[in-house]
Design a protein around this motif. Sequence first.
Motif, PDB file in Angstrom:
ATOM      1  N   TYR A 184      34.084 -60.058   3.621  1.00 33.81           N
ATOM      2  CA  TYR A 184      35.124 -60.672   2.779  1.00 33.81           C
ATOM      3  C   TYR A 184      36.435 -59.895   2.968  1.00 33.81           C
ATOM      4  CZ  TYR A 184      30.629 -61.970   0.798  1.00 33.81           C
ATOM      5  OH  TYR A 184      29.330 -62.397   0.634  1.00 33.81           O
ATOM      6  N   PRO A 185      37.066 -60.040   4.137  1.00 33.25           N
ATOM      7  CA  PRO A 185      38.246 -59.218   4.446  1.00 33.25           C
ATOM      8  C   PRO A 185      39.477 -59.562   3.628  1.00 33.25           C
ATOM      9  CG  PRO A 185      37.875 -60.853   6.159  1.00 33.25           C
ATOM     10  CD  PRO A 185      36.690 -60.937   5.245  1.00 33.25           C
ATOM     11  N   SER A 186      39.538 -60.753   3.018  1.00 31.90           N
ATOM     12  CA  SER A 186      40.749 -61.139   2.280  1.00 31.90           C
ATOM     13  C   SER A 186      40.487 -61.264   0.782  1.00 31.90           C
ATOM     14  CB  SER A 186      41.286 -62.469   2.832  1.00 31.90           C
ATOM     15  OG  SER A 186      40.349 -63.517   2.621  1.00 31.90           O
ATOM     16  N   PHE A 187      39.396 -60.668   0.304  1.00 32.65           N
ATOM     17  CA  PHE A 187      39.050 -60.788  -1.119  1.00 32.65           C
ATOM     18  C   PHE A 187      39.521 -59.551  -1.879  1.00 32.65           C
ATOM     19  CE2 PHE A 187      36.269 -60.075  -4.748  1.00 32.65           C
ATOM     20  CZ  PHE A 187      36.367 -61.297  -5.395  1.00 32.65           C
ATOM     21  N   PHE A 421      52.747 -55.566  11.717  1.00 38.64           N
ATOM     22  CA  PHE A 421      52.116 -56.385  12.759  1.00 38.64           C
ATOM     23  C   PHE A 421      52.813 -56.163  14.091  1.00 38.64           C
ATOM     24  CE2 PHE A 421      52.570 -58.683   8.719  1.00 38.64           C
ATOM     25  CZ  PHE A 421      51.288 -58.508   8.256  1.00 38.64           C
ATOM     26  N   PRO A 422      52.086 -55.872  15.130  1.00 41.20           N
ATOM     27  CA  PRO A 422      52.690 -55.658  16.452  1.00 41.20           C
ATOM     28  C   PRO A 422      53.438 -56.900  16.910  1.00 41.20           C
ATOM     29  CG  PRO A 422      50.388 -54.932  16.427  1.00 41.20           C
ATOM     30  CD  PRO A 422      50.632 -55.687  15.147  1.00 41.20           C
ATOM     31  N   GLY A 423      54.642 -56.686  17.401  1.00 43.65           N
ATOM     32  CA  GLY A 423      55.427 -57.806  17.910  1.00 43.65           C
ATOM     33  C   GLY A 423      56.122 -58.596  16.827  1.00 43.65           C
ATOM     34  N   HIS A 424      55.966 -58.193  15.557  1.00 43.96           N
ATOM     35  CA  HIS A 424      56.601 -58.920  14.455  1.00 43.96           C
ATOM     36  C   HIS A 424      57.367 -57.925  13.611  1.00 43.96           C
ATOM     37  CE1 HIS A 424      54.396 -62.728  15.054  1.00 43.96           C
ATOM     38  NE2 HIS A 424      53.424 -61.936  15.473  1.00 43.96           N
ATOM     39  N   SER A 425      58.540 -58.326  13.181  1.00 45.01           N
ATOM     40  CA  SER A 425      59.246 -57.538  12.172  1.00 45.01           C
ATOM     41  C   SER A 425      58.857 -58.107  10.824  1.00 45.01           C
ATOM     42  CB  SER A 425      60.759 -57.613  12.416  1.00 45.01           C
ATOM     43  OG  SER A 425      61.197 -58.960  12.356  1.00 45.01           O
ATOM     44  N   CYS A 426      59.685 -57.935   9.842  1.00 45.07           N
ATOM     45  CA  CYS A 426      59.336 -58.425   8.517  1.00 45.07           C
ATOM     46  C   CYS A 426      59.426 -59.950   8.466  1.00 45.07           C
ATOM     47  CB  CYS A 426      60.280 -57.807   7.495  1.00 45.07           C
ATOM     48  SG  CYS A 426      60.138 -56.011   7.445  1.00 45.07           S
ATOM     49  N   ALA A 427      58.637 -60.521   7.542  1.00 44.47           N
ATOM     50  CA  ALA A 427      58.556 -61.977   7.447  1.00 44.47           C
ATOM     51  C   ALA A 427      59.767 -62.548   6.722  1.00 44.47           C
ATOM     52  CB  ALA A 427      57.274 -62.360   6.720  1.00 44.47           C
ATOM     53  N   GLU A 428      60.092 -63.799   7.056  1.00 44.11           N
ATOM     54  CA  GLU A 428      61.117 -64.540   6.346  1.00 44.11           C
ATOM     55  C   GLU A 428      60.456 -65.688   5.596  1.00 44.11           C
ATOM     56  OE1 GLU A 428      64.091 -65.746   9.070  1.00 44.11           O
ATOM     57  OE2 GLU A 428      64.593 -63.705   9.703  1.00 44.11           O
ATOM     58  N   LEU A 429      61.171 -66.217   4.646  1.00 47.95           N
ATOM     59  CA  LEU A 429      60.584 -67.202   3.759  1.00 47.95           C
ATOM     60  C   LEU A 429      60.070 -68.418   4.518  1.00 47.95           C
ATOM     61  CD1 LEU A 429      59.976 -67.976   0.848  1.00 47.95           C
ATOM     62  CD2 LEU A 429      62.244 -69.036   0.708  1.00 47.95           C
ATOM     63  N   HIS A 430      60.801 -68.908   5.486  1.00 47.34           N
ATOM     64  CA  HIS A 430      60.395 -70.130   6.177  1.00 47.34           C
ATOM     65  C   HIS A 430      59.283 -69.882   7.199  1.00 47.34           C
ATOM     66  CE1 HIS A 430      63.353 -68.324   8.898  1.00 47.34           C
ATOM     67  NE2 HIS A 430      62.749 -69.006   9.887  1.00 47.34           N
ATOM     68  N   THR A 431      58.973 -68.576   7.476  1.00 45.27           N
ATOM     69  CA  THR A 431      57.908 -68.274   8.434  1.00 45.27           C
ATOM     70  C   THR A 431      56.694 -67.623   7.775  1.00 45.27           C
ATOM     71  OG1 THR A 431      58.859 -66.100   8.945  1.00 45.27           O
ATOM     72  CG2 THR A 431      59.587 -67.986  10.293  1.00 45.27           C
ATOM     73  N   LEU A 432      56.657 -67.669   6.473  1.00 46.23           N
ATOM     74  CA  LEU A 432      55.568 -66.979   5.771  1.00 46.23           C
ATOM     75  C   LEU A 432      54.206 -67.547   6.156  1.00 46.23           C
ATOM     76  CD1 LEU A 432      56.732 -66.406   2.090  1.00 46.23           C
ATOM     77  CD2 LEU A 432      56.131 -64.688   3.783  1.00 46.23           C
ATOM     78  N   GLN A 433      53.247 -66.633   6.326  1.00 45.51           N
ATOM     79  CA  GLN A 433      51.867 -66.999   6.553  1.00 45.51           C
ATOM     80  C   GLN A 433      50.989 -66.194   5.578  1.00 45.51           C
ATOM     81  OE1 GLN A 433      50.735 -69.372   8.647  1.00 45.51           O
ATOM     82  NE2 GLN A 433      52.857 -69.842   9.249  1.00 45.51           N
ATOM     83  N   SER A 434      49.899 -66.799   5.213  1.00 42.52           N
ATOM     84  CA  SER A 434      49.034 -66.129   4.237  1.00 42.52           C
ATOM     85  C   SER A 434      48.511 -64.792   4.739  1.00 42.52           C
ATOM     86  CB  SER A 434      47.849 -67.046   3.883  1.00 42.52           C
ATOM     87  OG  SER A 434      48.290 -68.231   3.275  1.00 42.52           O
ATOM     88  N   TRP A 435      48.151 -64.735   6.014  1.00 44.34           N
ATOM     89  CA  TRP A 435      47.559 -63.501   6.539  1.00 44.34           C
ATOM     90  C   TRP A 435      48.529 -62.337   6.528  1.00 44.34           C
ATOM     91  CZ3 TRP A 435      50.048 -61.658  10.828  1.00 44.34           C
ATOM     92  CH2 TRP A 435      50.820 -62.575  11.571  1.00 44.34           C
ATOM     93  N   GLN A 436      49.866 -62.654   6.542  1.00 43.56           N
ATOM     94  CA  GLN A 436      50.841 -61.575   6.507  1.00 43.56           C
ATOM     95  C   GLN A 436      50.842 -60.829   5.176  1.00 43.56           C
ATOM     96  OE1 GLN A 436      54.178 -64.183   7.525  1.00 43.56           O
ATOM     97  NE2 GLN A 436      54.491 -62.950   9.383  1.00 43.56           N
ATOM     98  N   LEU A 437      50.377 -61.485   4.148  1.00 45.01           N
ATOM     99  CA  LEU A 437      50.429 -60.900   2.807  1.00 45.01           C
ATOM    100  C   LEU A 437      49.344 -59.841   2.596  1.00 45.01           C
ATOM    101  CD1 LEU A 437      52.109 -61.344   0.222  1.00 45.01           C
ATOM    102  CD2 LEU A 437      50.320 -62.892  -0.577  1.00 45.01           C
ATOM    103  N   LEU A 438      48.301 -59.885   3.394  1.00 42.27           N
ATOM    104  CA  LEU A 438      47.150 -58.998   3.148  1.00 42.27           C
ATOM    105  C   LEU A 438      47.531 -57.533   3.225  1.00 42.27           C
ATOM    106  CD1 LEU A 438      44.238 -60.796   5.039  1.00 42.27           C
ATOM    107  CD2 LEU A 438      44.583 -60.589   2.578  1.00 42.27           C
ATOM    108  N   HIS A 439      48.336 -57.173   4.217  1.00 43.85           N
ATOM    109  CA  HIS A 439      48.705 -55.768   4.395  1.00 43.85           C
ATOM    110  C   HIS A 439      49.380 -55.214   3.150  1.00 43.85           C
ATOM    111  CE1 HIS A 439      50.248 -52.155   6.375  1.00 43.85           C
ATOM    112  NE2 HIS A 439      51.434 -52.452   5.861  1.00 43.85           N
TER     113      HIS A 439
END
Length: 856
Positions: A184-187, A421-439
């Motif tokens: 359960y990696p996202s619980f 995340f490698p290859g990614h800087s910080c997220a923007e509102l229009h590119t948000l993904q659920s998996w980015q929130l876990l960290h």
Amino acid sequence: MRPVLSLCLNLALAWASAAPQTACRLRERFSLNGMYRKGDVILGGLFEVHFLTVFPELSFTAEPDQPRCERLDFPGFQAAQTMVFAIEEINKNPNLLPNITLGFHLYDNCVKLAVAFRAATALVSGTEESFSDMRCTGLPPVLGIVGDPGSTHSIAISSVLGLFRVPMVSYFATCSCLSDRQQYPSFFRTIPSDAFQVRAMVQILERYGWKWVGLLFSDDDYGVHAAQSFHQEVSRFGCVAFSEMLPHDNDLAKVQRIVGIIHRSTARVVAVFSTEAYLLPVAEEIALQNLTGRQWIASEAWATSTIFLTPEMLPFLGGALGIAIRRGDIPGLQDFLLSLRPDFDPGNNMVNMFWEEMFSCKFKADSPDRVCTGQESLEGTESSYSDVSALRHSYNIYKAVYALAHALHDLLGCKPGTGPFPGHSCAELHTLQSWQLLHYLQRVNFTTSFGDQVSFDKNGDALAIYDVMNWQKAADGTIRAITVGLFDESAPPGQNLRLEEENIFWNFESNKPPRSICSEPCPPGTRRAIRKGEPVCCFDCLPCADGEISNQTDSSKCYRCPVDFWSNQLRDRCVPKEIEFLSFQEPLGISLTTISVLGACICAVTLFVFARHRNTPVVKANNSELSFVLLLSLTLCFLCSLLFIGQPQRWTCQLRHAAFGISFALSISCILVKTIVVVMAFKAARPGGNAMKWFGMQQQRGTVLAFTVIQAVICAVWLTIASPIPYKNTHSQNSKIIYECAVGSITGFSALLGYIGLLAAVSFLLAFLARNLPDNFNEAKFITFSMLIFCAVWIAFVPAYVSSPGKYSDAVEVFAILASTFGLLGAIFAPKCFIILLHPEKNTKRALMGRDPQNK
């Protein structure tokens, strides 16, 4: 994994692989109860608002009937509204997610796994064409989900959501199995794991010494995993008397069997891991059978349940101790709850259902019931919906929403180049993904307005903190759950559990905590002996063996005392062993000392008498020089016995046997020479006899000296090679230390005794052969008698010495010395002293030669 869980997983995979149109039709077909509000970011929620009564079978080929959820649960609806309140509060906060509006989409799971799974799928599928990429019209996907409250539901949903790294923060799922980050990696959860709850309950058991406890648990993931943890924790200090699973079908026969087990068991404490739905039939049967005298330990799932807080349950459940979720305070929540108004948006049908349930009306104009106007006011109502006096579940929901909001705030506000995340800087509102929130959710750390810290450990578990509840009698005869303590896992060891014991109500006549043990604790001096085929808490108490102790209550084994110590009479303490030796202060030592001194004095008196009458015929006729030497040696024999009395020292151990051996060798040598002289004198008295010229005084002195020197050499070799030393003998008698002299060399000791025995045997033989010589001429018969006494004493000495324990071996040796010395003194010198002192008329040459008429 349970069959129902496998079914749901298979169903999810089927939905994920279905055509886009099929997926959209599925979502349309099952119209779920929900609440919705638009926003820049949507958070999902799963709540137990209704109890499901009718749920048709799922089919892909035919249109099923709509599921109907009935019996609205006011606390469940309050939980949903708490999430709405938290989101609105965050939207008004300029410091948290500024310029971003949170929306929500909440679903009712109707306390059914299938419904909960459909709702979760609807939340994460959004408007994409497949489970992860569906493009049909609909709602935008949610960034994270608050819920589900059930452990079994969370296991099933998280197994699928974890594949897509969709964060899920539960506020009530406590199963310890959900801490497995591999499955359960996202619980995450804001309620502590059951592992902490079990630890808290076990600490209560330890506090009151309840080592013999029964266990009841529900037939679900929550109960089964909690029971497993409970068994492991209790095994550290106690035992589970019985362990019974509560039936999920409320079968009366099974319920009665469980109550019968409780009634027959000697355990007076029963711990229960269950929701009220599983426990209620058992509680009703307990009341029906009038089963009292049990102390109940409640898990958080029913510790504050109002269904049991009735006057009828007071005699049976009163005094229960329970673990409850930490109560919190949410300012402004009650005003928000009372400001609710009907919403005729179809997406918010849960509000209208609540309104109809609260005011017993219907919004349909053609309904036979009273028609709702929408103008009814919640201000004057009293229900569990508006009761915020003990916010527990709702407080966890509040923390879960804020945890997601803080994680999103950190994600959107991070500096370029610092993203996780490698290859990614910080997220923007229009590119948000659920998996980015876990960290960022894993690293959340903030403090609520109530003062509680919110953070997650590496397994996604919140800091464990519980209220300890006590069910007490209220003024109206009902039961009240009163907070009487706190369990804080973050506190220093030994301070995790804090109880206000003076405020605890015990439902017993003594108003004191009961005792719950299988066997009484073993007192010091005994050890536990487990009864065959029974738990380790059932045992007998056996006394410790001699030389072993147990100085603690309920000791599992006895400990042997050190070599110089022994157990006391109670076997609870090691005391120094009694040191035993032949002492001058004890009666036996005093007696032997007195006899030794007396013998030496008698020898001295005899020596004085012989010296005084040295010119008389009796003294001259018996070789006065050898008699004087013999008396001196006998005096030494008497005195050497004193070396065997008193605490052994190195010098006394070395001297005692040497003095004894040399003294007796000198004595027997004198007697041997005297015997030889008698024989020689008789032969010289015969016509033509001249034997005495070959054995004069010089030869006699040399012979005595030579025989004595041989013994001295034996002693010197013995003392040089293996000298006797003091020795603490701890083997002959376990309870005593026998302080004795170790002979060092058995060979040396045997040689010493053997040499004396050889001299005595030769003397005895010669004296025996000369016994028939004329009485008035020789003393051979007296020497024979003295040697007979001497040999008899020392032959008897050997077995007596070997079989005598401790100090009595020394006493036997002293007795043998004294007895043999007295034998020599009495047999040889008593007749002469008798004549010298009492019959001086016989102490003449004529009488000695047999010419006195009185001697005829």
